[in-house]
Design a protein around this motif. Structure first.
Motif, mmCIF file in Angstrom:
data_model
loop_
_atom_site.group_PDB
_atom_site.id
_atom_site.type_symbol
_atom_site.label_atom_id
_atom_site.label_comp_id
_atom_site.label_asym_id
_atom_site.label_seq_id
_atom_site.Cartn_x
_atom_site.Cartn_y
_atom_site.Cartn_z
ATOM 1 N N GLY A 50 0.799 -1.074 -0.191
ATOM 2 C CA GLY A 50 -0.491 -0.014 0.102
ATOM 3 C C GLY A 50 0.832 1.132 0.178
ATOM 4 O O GLY A 50 0.074 2.418 -0.410
ATOM 5 N N ASN A 51 2.077 1.634 0.524
ATOM 6 C CA ASN A 51 3.054 2.592 0.320
ATOM 7 C C ASN A 51 3.636 2.594 -1.163
ATOM 8 O O ASN A 51 3.066 1.817 -1.838
ATOM 9 C CB ASN A 51 4.399 1.550 1.523
ATOM 10 C CG ASN A 51 4.489 1.852 1.959
ATOM 11 O OD1 ASN A 51 3.317 2.111 2.741
ATOM 12 N ND2 ASN A 51 5.380 1.211 2.513
ATOM 13 N N LEU A 52 3.693 3.813 -1.450
ATOM 14 C CA LEU A 52 3.892 5.077 -2.863
ATOM 15 C C LEU A 52 5.511 5.023 -2.792
ATOM 16 O O LEU A 52 5.803 5.931 -1.923
ATOM 17 C CB LEU A 52 3.210 6.057 -3.223
ATOM 18 C CG LEU A 52 2.678 6.434 -4.336
ATOM 19 C CD1 LEU A 52 2.807 5.565 -5.765
ATOM 20 C CD2 LEU A 52 1.910 8.430 -3.816
ATOM 21 N N VAL A 53 6.030 4.708 -4.226
ATOM 22 C CA VAL A 53 7.484 4.528 -4.494
ATOM 23 C C VAL A 53 6.949 6.326 -6.011
ATOM 24 O O VAL A 53 5.636 6.222 -6.376
ATOM 25 C CB VAL A 53 7.944 4.341 -5.208
ATOM 26 C CG1 VAL A 53 8.800 4.590 -5.062
ATOM 27 C CG2 VAL A 53 8.374 3.213 -3.534
ATOM 28 N N ILE A 54 7.965 7.376 -5.571
ATOM 29 C CA ILE A 54 7.867 8.267 -5.979
ATOM 30 C C ILE A 54 8.777 8.943 -6.937
ATOM 31 O O ILE A 54 10.285 9.369 -6.162
ATOM 32 C CB ILE A 54 6.741 9.731 -6.250
ATOM 33 C CG1 ILE A 54 5.807 9.511 -5.144
ATOM 34 C CG2 ILE A 54 6.841 10.310 -6.915
ATOM 35 C CD1 ILE A 54 5.162 10.000 -3.798
ATOM 36 N N THR A 55 9.686 9.681 -8.239
ATOM 37 C CA THR A 55 10.340 10.095 -8.566
ATOM 38 C C THR A 55 10.313 11.479 -8.711
ATOM 39 O O THR A 55 9.030 11.607 -8.893
ATOM 40 C CB THR A 55 11.024 8.883 -9.278
ATOM 41 O OG1 THR A 55 12.174 9.789 -10.251
ATOM 42 C CG2 THR A 55 9.687 9.152 -11.268
ATOM 43 N N SER A 56 11.572 12.742 -8.594
ATOM 44 C CA SER A 56 11.302 13.443 -8.483
ATOM 45 C C SER A 56 12.184 13.606 -9.821
ATOM 46 O O SER A 56 13.822 13.909 -9.612
ATOM 47 C CB SER A 56 11.922 14.537 -7.654
ATOM 48 O OG SER A 56 10.208 14.485 -6.635
ATOM 49 N N TYR A 57 11.508 13.969 -11.249
ATOM 50 C CA TYR A 57 12.575 14.249 -12.440
ATOM 51 C C TYR A 57 13.697 14.777 -12.032
ATOM 52 O O TYR A 57 14.858 14.929 -12.580
ATOM 53 C CB TYR A 57 11.395 14.076 -13.927
ATOM 54 C CG TYR A 57 12.079 13.543 -14.733
ATOM 55 C CD1 TYR A 57 13.580 13.383 -14.955
ATOM 56 C CD2 TYR A 57 12.404 14.937 -16.109
ATOM 57 C CE1 TYR A 57 13.689 13.056 -15.870
ATOM 58 C CE2 TYR A 57 13.452 14.756 -17.035
ATOM 59 C CZ TYR A 57 13.732 13.538 -17.458
ATOM 60 O OH TYR A 57 14.154 13.944 -18.125
ATOM 61 N N ALA A 58 13.123 16.156 -11.338
ATOM 62 C CA ALA A 58 13.846 17.252 -10.811
ATOM 63 C C ALA A 58 14.962 17.517 -10.335
ATOM 64 O O ALA A 58 15.265 18.099 -9.447
ATOM 65 C CB ALA A 58 13.198 18.874 -11.464
#
Length: 312
Positions: free
Chosen positions: A253-261
């Motif tokens: 249920g956790n969310l992994v996010i990428t920050s392109y900048a």
């Protein structure tokens, strides 16, 4: 996954990894962007690929599916398959301005989007035979800002984020628009806040998580189209949402996010981070580099393979 030590690995990437060793959670992952690589849980790359990529998947047997950014070799972008033994084959050669995504389906096919004068979605076989094709209802003036991570859903319909249309469109198998989720920020009818949808993840009972790039927020819509959860930099230890392009919903249920900048202004800013539903950060990755991660796939967690197809 067996490391793919091919001639592509000659494109050496130097990493200065600043993952905190005290973190209880450790991930290995495929990173796509101007640098394409597989990072181990130990913070060392086990494989690299000498091309700029938009999206990528690691299949159950270790095969990689990569969406290639347009280049001199592939002027309209492309989709390639790389087998565990390192052999590479072409699935699709783009015919317009860009190919922006290629999702493997449970049937063994690939959902592809092309941007250009005639933006379209296709479902093709591994041999490139077109099974489904229909036009996308996005603006046509700016090819690069037409669409991103299109995905086929379990019921055979499709989700496609359309950036400058500020909406995630839901298409039937025949291309008919079944509905759309409006990502326009509240009180901003003139779209001064760039809530451009980039990645849309269907989950639960008809919910849809959407990364709104450039506005630095992630929102979750319920089945009725109402926003029921929002993540912004106000919820985080710092300005970690810096052009959040890609995301993956993990089985826990956790969310992994990428920050392109992430890393452009602050080289120590996280490129990837994992948050719980109550917005607690449980893992982060930074490499001290200025280039970002466009999209990714978490492969293992603490030595165990992430179960099921990647929901990203």
């Amino acid at each position: 996954m067996k490391p793919l030590l091919t001639t592509a690995a000659l494109a050496v990437v130097a990493f200065t990894v600043s993952i905190c060793s005290a973190q209880e959670t450790k991930h290995s992952f495929l990173a796509c962007g101007s640098h394409t690589y597989i990072m181990g849980e130990d913070g060392k790359p086990s494989w690299t690929y000498p091309a700029n990529t938009r999206d990528g998947y690691v299949l159950e047997d270790g095969t990689l599916i990569l969406t290639l950014t347009k280049s001199g070799k592939h002027k309209g972008g492309a989709v390639v398959s790389i087998a565990p033994d390192g052999s590479e084959s072409l699935i699709w050669k783009g015919t317009q301005s860009e190919v922006n995504s290629a999702q493997p389906t449970k049937e063994g096919n690939f959902v592809i989007t092309e941007a250009g004068n005639n933006p379209r979605l296709l479902e093709v076989t591994p041999a490139g035979k077109v099974l489904v094709e229909f036009p996308l209802a996005c603006q046509q003036g700016n090819h690069h800002m037409q669409t991103r991570m299109a995905r086929k859903l379990d019921d055979g319909t499709f989700l496609a984020p359309h950036l400058l249309d500020f909406a995630v469109y839901h298409y039937g198998a025949d291309g008919k628009v079944l509905g759309k989720l409006d990502t326009t920020a509240a009180g901003d009818p003139d779209h001064k806040i760039h809530t451009w949808p980039f990645t849309a993840i269907r989950h639960g009972e008809g919910q849809t998580l959407v990364c709104c790039t450039h506005s630095n927020r992630v929102v979750d819509f319920d089945s009725e189209g109402k926003i029921v959860w929002t993540l912004t930099n106000d919820d985080l230890p710092g300005d970690w949402l810096q052009d959040p392009c890609g995301a993956q919903l993990l089985p826990n249920g956790n969310l992994v996010i990428t920050s392109y900048a992430g890393g452009r202004k602050d080289r120590n800013a996280p490129k990837l981070f994992e948050v719980t539903r109550d917005k607690k950060v449980v893992w982060q990755f930074a490499d001290g580099q200025g280039h970002g991660i466009h999209h990714f796939q978490i492969i293992t967690t603490n030595g165990k393979k992430v179960a099921g197809p990647a929901n990203k």
